[in-house]
Design a protein around this motif. Structure first.
Motif, PDB file in Angstrom:
ATOM      1  N   PHE A   1     -16.934  44.434 -21.411  1.00 31.61           N
ATOM      2  CA  PHE A   1     -17.231  43.559 -22.341  1.00 31.61           C
ATOM      3  C   PHE A   1     -18.182  42.531 -21.700  1.00 31.61           C
ATOM      4  O   PHE A   1     -18.163  42.511 -20.424  1.00 31.61           O
ATOM      5  CB  PHE A   1     -15.888  42.863 -22.968  1.00 31.61           C
ATOM      6  N   TYR A   2     -18.337  41.308 -22.497  1.00 31.43           N
ATOM      7  CA  TYR A   2     -19.013  40.007 -21.783  1.00 31.43           C
ATOM      8  C   TYR A   2     -18.045  38.841 -21.673  1.00 31.43           C
ATOM      9  O   TYR A   2     -17.371  38.447 -22.886  1.00 31.43           O
ATOM     10  CB  TYR A   2     -20.117  39.685 -22.705  1.00 31.43           C
ATOM     11  N   GLY A   3     -17.697  38.536 -20.554  1.00 28.88           N
ATOM     12  CA  GLY A   3     -16.962  37.495 -20.314  1.00 28.88           C
ATOM     13  C   GLY A   3     -16.866  37.039 -18.851  1.00 28.88           C
ATOM     14  O   GLY A   3     -17.776  36.635 -18.434  1.00 28.88           O
ATOM     15  N   ASP A   4     -15.615  36.652 -18.352  1.00 23.49           N
ATOM     16  CA  ASP A   4     -15.477  35.921 -17.076  1.00 23.49           C
ATOM     17  C   ASP A   4     -15.728  37.005 -15.992  1.00 23.49           C
ATOM     18  O   ASP A   4     -14.893  38.176 -15.919  1.00 23.49           O
ATOM     19  CB  ASP A   4     -14.095  35.639 -17.009  1.00 23.49           C
ATOM     20  N   PRO A   5     -16.635  36.852 -14.981  1.00 19.06           N
ATOM     21  CA  PRO A   5     -16.682  37.819 -13.945  1.00 19.06           C
ATOM     22  C   PRO A   5     -15.501  38.210 -13.243  1.00 19.06           C
ATOM     23  O   PRO A   5     -15.327  39.311 -12.391  1.00 19.06           O
ATOM     24  CB  PRO A   5     -17.766  37.371 -13.050  1.00 19.06           C
ATOM     25  N   ILE A   6     -14.592  37.313 -13.206  1.00 20.76           N
ATOM     26  CA  ILE A   6     -13.463  37.311 -12.330  1.00 20.76           C
ATOM     27  C   ILE A   6     -12.579  38.375 -12.795  1.00 20.76           C
ATOM     28  O   ILE A   6     -11.765  39.049 -12.270  1.00 20.76           O
ATOM     29  CB  ILE A   6     -12.518  36.031 -12.277  1.00 20.76           C
ATOM     30  N   ALA A   7     -12.595  38.746 -14.285  1.00 23.58           N
ATOM     31  CA  ALA A   7     -11.750  39.827 -14.758  1.00 23.58           C
ATOM     32  C   ALA A   7     -11.954  41.124 -13.944  1.00 23.58           C
ATOM     33  O   ALA A   7     -11.458  42.183 -14.058  1.00 23.58           O
ATOM     34  CB  ALA A   7     -12.385  39.984 -16.081  1.00 23.58           C
TER      35      ALA A   7
ATOM     36  N   VAL B   1     -12.487  41.481  -2.840  1.00 26.47           N
ATOM     37  CA  VAL B   1     -12.601  40.254  -3.300  1.00 26.47           C
ATOM     38  C   VAL B   1     -13.688  39.588  -2.323  1.00 26.47           C
ATOM     39  O   VAL B   1     -14.625  39.164  -2.949  1.00 26.47           O
ATOM     40  CB  VAL B   1     -11.560  39.335  -3.094  1.00 26.47           C
ATOM     41  N   GLU B   2     -13.566  39.750  -1.199  1.00 23.86           N
ATOM     42  CA  GLU B   2     -14.756  39.099  -0.135  1.00 23.86           C
ATOM     43  C   GLU B   2     -16.119  40.080  -0.376  1.00 23.86           C
ATOM     44  O   GLU B   2     -17.185  39.169  -0.606  1.00 23.86           O
ATOM     45  CB  GLU B   2     -14.374  39.888   1.406  1.00 23.86           C
ATOM     46  N   GLY B   3     -16.007  41.086  -0.808  1.00 27.06           N
ATOM     47  CA  GLY B   3     -17.105  41.869  -1.241  1.00 27.06           C
ATOM     48  C   GLY B   3     -17.958  41.416  -2.561  1.00 27.06           C
ATOM     49  O   GLY B   3     -19.069  41.176  -2.810  1.00 27.06           O
ATOM     50  N   PHE B   4     -17.057  41.117  -3.492  1.00 19.20           N
ATOM     51  CA  PHE B   4     -17.412  40.736  -4.804  1.00 19.20           C
ATOM     52  C   PHE B   4     -17.764  39.084  -5.081  1.00 19.20           C
ATOM     53  O   PHE B   4     -19.019  39.110  -5.427  1.00 19.20           O
ATOM     54  CB  PHE B   4     -16.119  41.045  -5.769  1.00 19.20           C
ATOM     55  N   LEU B   5     -17.008  38.452  -4.336  1.00 17.90           N
ATOM     56  CA  LEU B   5     -17.266  36.874  -4.299  1.00 17.90           C
ATOM     57  C   LEU B   5     -17.930  36.448  -3.026  1.00 17.90           C
ATOM     58  O   LEU B   5     -18.491  35.335  -3.283  1.00 17.90           O
ATOM     59  CB  LEU B   5     -15.954  36.272  -4.657  1.00 17.90           C
TER      60      LEU B   5
ATOM     61  N   GLU C   1      -9.216  30.549 -10.537  1.00 16.08           N
ATOM     62  CA  GLU C   1      -9.800  31.858 -10.533  1.00 16.08           C
ATOM     63  C   GLU C   1      -8.558  32.918 -10.374  1.00 16.08           C
ATOM     64  O   GLU C   1      -8.346  33.776 -11.235  1.00 16.08           O
ATOM     65  CB  GLU C   1     -10.621  32.344  -9.473  1.00 16.08           C
ATOM     66  N   GLU C   2      -7.538  32.601  -9.558  1.00 11.21           N
ATOM     67  CA  GLU C   2      -6.205  33.325  -9.278  1.00 11.21           C
ATOM     68  C   GLU C   2      -5.650  33.207 -10.695  1.00 11.21           C
ATOM     69  O   GLU C   2      -4.991  34.299 -10.951  1.00 11.21           O
ATOM     70  CB  GLU C   2      -5.547  32.721  -8.345  1.00 11.21           C
ATOM     71  N   ARG C   3      -5.535  31.992 -11.238  1.00  7.07           N
ATOM     72  CA  ARG C   3      -4.804  31.933 -12.486  1.00  7.07           C
ATOM     73  C   ARG C   3      -5.334  32.736 -13.771  1.00  7.07           C
ATOM     74  O   ARG C   3      -4.769  33.470 -14.467  1.00  7.07           O
ATOM     75  CB  ARG C   3      -4.576  30.393 -12.835  1.00  7.07           C
ATOM     76  N   ARG C   4      -6.757  32.595 -13.493  1.00  3.79           N
ATOM     77  CA  ARG C   4      -7.650  33.528 -14.876  1.00  3.79           C
ATOM     78  C   ARG C   4      -7.333  34.807 -14.608  1.00  3.79           C
ATOM     79  O   ARG C   4      -7.190  35.815 -15.519  1.00  3.79           O
ATOM     80  CB  ARG C   4      -9.060  32.999 -14.733  1.00  3.79           C
ATOM     81  N   LEU C   5      -7.201  35.407 -13.418  1.00  2.66           N
ATOM     82  CA  LEU C   5      -6.945  36.630 -12.830  1.00  2.66           C
ATOM     83  C   LEU C   5      -5.639  37.244 -13.372  1.00  2.66           C
ATOM     84  O   LEU C   5      -5.483  38.427 -13.953  1.00  2.66           O
ATOM     85  CB  LEU C   5      -7.055  36.873 -11.620  1.00  2.66           C
ATOM     86  N   ALA C   6      -4.647  36.545 -13.512  1.00  3.47           N
ATOM     87  CA  ALA C   6      -3.328  36.741 -13.853  1.00  3.47           C
ATOM     88  C   ALA C   6      -3.418  37.071 -15.480  1.00  3.47           C
ATOM     89  O   ALA C   6      -2.731  37.880 -16.030  1.00  3.47           O
ATOM     90  CB  ALA C   6      -2.464  35.577 -13.807  1.00  3.47           C
TER      91      ALA C   6
END
Length: 324
Positions: free
Chosen positions: A240-246, A263-267, A275-280
């Motif tokens: 989908f198109y949205g938040d990369p953190i997903a 996470v180190e590789g991704f961000l 971001e932690e809260r959005r990940l939840a």
């Protein structure tokens, strides 16, 4: 395991699709059906000219699907086309028919990560985690026109991420209610917890492409003279198109050191508190999907009990985090 909605095709059916949609003479010298997927049918063909391809066929329109699964093949084709253009390692796409629900891709040479795990040292495995994170971040360089699933119906499409994500939550909760799937909390409470985070969600202003299914079984790796490396990602049906953190939801299923490497590789950095809260929130969404699909896949009792059990546990954990 037999999956109720997965199309049942024999070798002749698959060969006919290959001859119809691949260029040049198509002489099939080998066939293998993959039975570990829970949605599409997937068959590998070896051709006399040396080509090795996989033919994927979506479930027929007569089957009961979850709301987000409608037009799923169209989503996967778009994920492949746009991901490949952005430099994401994925199998070459030789043919895609969103309406007919058929796609033909290269067969990969490597193996899925879980099957190779015992051969990989801890040091190399963490390096692979960082590589998986870095390569999957290329999906997020792709920008959609609006937020949501790229469905013809436009059910979850919106100009704001909060509106789109709330529609995604509402859809899966409607599936759960319709199919009688058990929830540990009332659906209205779950929807309200998500709605309370609308300002946090609207910190996301660019609709980035998110694969959203990068668990280890969708990651192919191979070993060469320099060691292990990522060969490609597969299965973009949930994109989908949205938040990369997903994207981190499925990247971070492992132990803490593995999660940190992903996470180190991704961000290239640690996540912020927001971001932690959005990940939840995105973990809540995925767990709701996993609960809902037990009723439409035709899983056996053991698979249903296992999937429902751990996804319900994770759902409660992340709801509690959001309420704290």
């Amino acid at each position: 395991m037999e999956i109720a909605i997965r199309p049942k095709l024999d070798r002749a059916d698959v060969e006919e699709l290959a001859r119809k949609h691949l260029p040049g003479p198509v002489e099939v010298v080998g066939h293998e059906e993959f039975k570990d997927g829970f949605f599409n049918a997937a068959h590998a063909l070896a051709l006399a000219d040396g080509r090795h391809v996989v033919v994927k066929v979506a479930p027929g329109k007569e089957h009961k699907l979850l709301r987000y699964e409608v037009d799923l093949m169209a989503t996967e084709i778009e994920c492949f086309e746009r991901g490949l253009a952005a430099g994401v390692p994925m199998p070459a796409l030789h043919y895609g028919d969103p309406e007919g629900g058929v796609m033909i891709i290269d067969r990969l040479k490597g193996t899925v990560l879980p099957r190779a795990r015992d051969e990989i040292s801890e040091e190399d495995f963490l390096a692979l985690r960082r590589e998986i994170g870095a390569l999957s971040a290329r999906f997020a360089t792709v920008t959609g026109e609006r937020f949501g699933y790229p469905r013809k119906s436009g059910r979850t499409v919106a100009d704001s991420w909060s509106a789109s994500f709330q529609a995604m939550i509402d859809d899966v909760l409607a599936d759960i209610a319709e199919n009688g799937s058990p929830l540990p909390r009332p659906a209205e409470e779950i929807a309200a917890i998500v709605a309370a985070e609308h300002e946090l969600l609207d910190e996301v202003t660019r609709p980035a492409l998110v694969h959203f299914d990068l668990w280890d079984g969708n990651v192919f790796v191979e070993r060469d003279e320099s060691g292990w490396r990522v060969e490609a990602f597969i299965d973009g049906e949930r994109a989908f198109y949205g938040d990369p953190i997903a994207e981190i939801v499925s990247l971070a299923f492992g132990a803490e050191d593995e999660q940190a490497a992903s996470v180190e590789g991704f961000l290239g950095r640690a996540m912020t508190a927001g971001e932690e809260r959005r990940l939840a929130l995105y973990r809540v969404y995925l767990m709701l999907i996993l609960i809902a699909e037990c009723e439409v896949r035709g899983f056996d009792e053991e698979q249903t009990s296992h999937q429902r059990g751990w996804s319900t546990e994770s759902l409660l954990k992340n709801l509690a985090l959001l309420e704290s």
